[in-house]
Motif scaffolding. Structure first.
Motif, mmCIF file in Angstrom:
data_model
loop_
_atom_site.group_PDB
_atom_site.id
_atom_site.type_symbol
_atom_site.label_atom_id
_atom_site.label_comp_id
_atom_site.label_asym_id
_atom_site.label_seq_id
_atom_site.Cartn_x
_atom_site.Cartn_y
_atom_site.Cartn_z
ATOM 1 N N PRO A 218 0.820 -1.212 0.000
ATOM 2 C CA PRO A 218 0.000 0.000 0.000
ATOM 3 C C PRO A 218 0.851 1.257 0.000
ATOM 4 O O PRO A 218 1.781 1.394 0.800
ATOM 5 C CB PRO A 218 -0.804 -0.126 1.297
ATOM 6 C CG PRO A 218 -0.872 -1.583 1.555
ATOM 7 C CD PRO A 218 0.442 -2.134 1.082
ATOM 8 N N GLY A 219 0.553 2.161 -0.916
ATOM 9 C CA GLY A 219 1.262 3.425 -0.980
ATOM 10 C C GLY A 219 2.644 3.357 -1.601
ATOM 11 O O GLY A 219 3.366 4.357 -1.616
ATOM 12 N N LYS A 220 3.011 2.182 -2.112
ATOM 13 C CA LYS A 220 4.338 2.020 -2.701
ATOM 14 C C LYS A 220 4.232 1.599 -4.153
ATOM 15 O O LYS A 220 3.208 1.094 -4.598
ATOM 16 C CB LYS A 220 5.148 1.001 -1.910
ATOM 17 C CG LYS A 220 5.481 1.447 -0.492
ATOM 18 C CD LYS A 220 6.458 0.488 0.160
ATOM 19 C CE LYS A 220 6.867 0.966 1.544
ATOM 20 N NZ LYS A 220 7.851 0.037 2.177
ATOM 21 N N GLN A 221 5.318 1.803 -4.885
ATOM 22 C CA GLN A 221 5.355 1.369 -6.271
ATOM 23 C C GLN A 221 5.511 -0.140 -6.356
ATOM 24 O O GLN A 221 6.048 -0.787 -5.452
ATOM 25 C CB GLN A 221 6.523 2.055 -6.994
ATOM 26 C CG GLN A 221 6.327 3.540 -7.225
ATOM 27 C CD GLN A 221 7.396 4.132 -8.115
ATOM 28 O OE1 GLN A 221 8.524 3.642 -8.140
ATOM 29 N NE2 GLN A 221 7.063 5.166 -8.857
#
Length: 120
Positions: A41-44
């Motif tokens: 979540p929230g990361k590439q």
């Protein structure tokens, strides 16, 4: 066209193990390599491991020594054996097929993803 179906995700405690599987169907002769990506979540999305048709493998530094990618060409299946799991390994894991590359766009086919959650 190639279809990829993943299985094997789930919830595991830190230090535990899981094995992911990905089975390819369709025009599998067009596949040079398969890989596993993950996205937290929230990361590439990041490449975790890849394997060429001849067996050459590559790993992200964060999983070297803990994860092993393998393939069964007769079954058109690739596996990701994950050991010594850490909470930071929590992510949706995606199977991908295409060229033996570290570039995401070189993988033309993608599975639907399977959730791996590692509890502390």
């Amino acid at each position: 066209q190639v279809q990829l179906v993943e299985s094997g995700g789930g919830l595991v405690q830190a230090g535990g193990s899981l094995r992911l599987s990905c089975t390819a169907s369709g025009s599998t002769f067009s596949i040079n390599a398969m890989g596993w990506y993950r996205q937290a979540p929230g990361k590439q999305r990041e490449l975790v491991a890849r394997i060429a048709s001849g067996g050459t493998t590559g790993y992200a530094d964060s999983v070297k020594g803990r994860f092993t990618i393998s393939r069964d060409n007769a079954k058109n299946t690739v596996y990701l054996q994950m050991t010594s799991l850490k909470p930071e390994d929590t992510a949706v894991y995606y199977c991908a097929a295409g060229a033996y590359s570290t570039v995401q766009s070189d993988y033309a086919y993608w599975g639907q993803g399977t959730q791996v959650t590692v509890s502390s």
